[in-house]
Scaffold this active site. Sequence first.
Site, short mmCIF file in Angstrom:
data_model
loop_
_atom_site.label_atom_id
_atom_site.label_comp_id
_atom_site.label_asym_id
_atom_site.label_seq_id
_atom_site.Cartn_x
_atom_site.Cartn_y
_atom_site.Cartn_z
N ILE A 242 0.83 -1.21 0.00
CA ILE A 242 0.00 0.00 0.00
C ILE A 242 0.86 1.26 0.00
O ILE A 242 0.54 2.24 -0.68
CB ILE A 242 -0.94 -0.02 1.22
CG1 ILE A 242 -1.97 -1.14 1.06
CG2 ILE A 242 -1.65 1.32 1.39
CD1 ILE A 242 -2.85 -1.36 2.29
N ASP B 120 11.61 3.92 3.88
CA ASP B 120 11.36 2.53 4.23
C ASP B 120 12.60 2.00 4.93
O ASP B 120 13.72 2.44 4.64
CB ASP B 120 11.07 1.69 2.98
CG ASP B 120 10.28 0.42 3.29
OD1 ASP B 120 9.12 0.32 2.85
OD2 ASP B 120 10.83 -0.47 3.97
N TYR C 224 -1.72 -6.20 17.06
CA TYR C 224 -2.08 -5.33 15.94
C TYR C 224 -3.31 -4.49 16.28
O TYR C 224 -3.34 -3.28 16.06
CB TYR C 224 -2.33 -6.18 14.70
CG TYR C 224 -2.46 -5.39 13.42
CD1 TYR C 224 -1.35 -4.77 12.85
CD2 TYR C 224 -3.67 -5.28 12.76
CE1 TYR C 224 -1.44 -4.06 11.68
CE2 TYR C 224 -3.78 -4.57 11.58
CZ TYR C 224 -2.67 -3.96 11.04
OH TYR C 224 -2.78 -3.25 9.87
N LYS D 284 -3.29 -0.38 16.53
CA LYS D 284 -4.04 0.42 15.56
C LYS D 284 -5.16 1.22 16.21
O LYS D 284 -5.49 2.33 15.77
CB LYS D 284 -4.58 -0.48 14.45
CG LYS D 284 -3.50 -1.03 13.53
CD LYS D 284 -2.71 0.08 12.83
CE LYS D 284 -1.74 -0.47 11.79
NZ LYS D 284 -1.00 0.60 11.06
N GLY E 262 -0.17 -5.87 -0.03
CA GLY E 262 0.82 -5.73 1.03
C GLY E 262 0.85 -6.88 2.00
O GLY E 262 0.94 -8.05 1.61
#
Length: 270
Positions: free
Chosen positions: A15, A34, A146, A150, A182
Amino acid sequence: MTSEWAVVTGAGHGIGAVIARLAAKEGYRVAAWDIDEQAARAVADEIGAGCVAARVDVTDEAAVAEAMAALPDAPALVVNNAGVVRFGPLLELSAADFRLAVDVNLTGTFLVARAAAARMAAAGGGAIVNIASINGIAAAPNAGAYTSSKAAVIKLTEQMALEWSGAGVRVNAVAPGLIHAGMSDAIYADPEVRALRQGRVPLGRLGTAEDVAEAVLFLASPKAAYVTGQTLAVDGGITRSALHRMPRPADVDSVGVDPAGDPAGPDGGR
């Protein structure tokens, strides 16, 4: 080519790479960051003039500060896309994996956004878009750290928006849903799993990296000039689909109809 810079973290893959390409198409000069420098340079080479690549570990405060200072001008847009997943049952999740998810997904977002906001404020403003997830809106089994990281990104977005609005810095988040791109590629490698998950989406398809990128660039654009502190779910409706395709007997469809036959009821629906 505009002189405005867009910084995209995690731009070497998935993405993030698509966001970087679309930002360039929209006229930004792009800084592709990155931790995988080779991947970032490949994206920059593909985009061509107006795109530079740098190896940046978003969890390294000094590295973030150095990369931000290397830009000749304050960025007009920063997209915090860098992230990691460490899925699995919480009872089996190691503390190291939990810390890694929080460090990259949450702390990395904070460090990059803070460095950007300082330069944006001095330049009169800018836009920051943080990539969250529908896992930050609704918990899912075996999502490890995760979900927590998030969800924290969403609240951090709101906090940033409140604190930096006076400096002209807008901060929003995009929460991708079931996206076939991704980090999710491995999930959809199994056709049966893909069909099952796709069937749960009200719009009837998996999302694409382009769907996410378009939402990011919208939030960065003048069309969203009065939008800040918001999380836009790009999910085909799945976070609002608890009753989607839930069966109901046909003979109860008239429940709530007024005895006189007026579906609106005796008060006219008021």
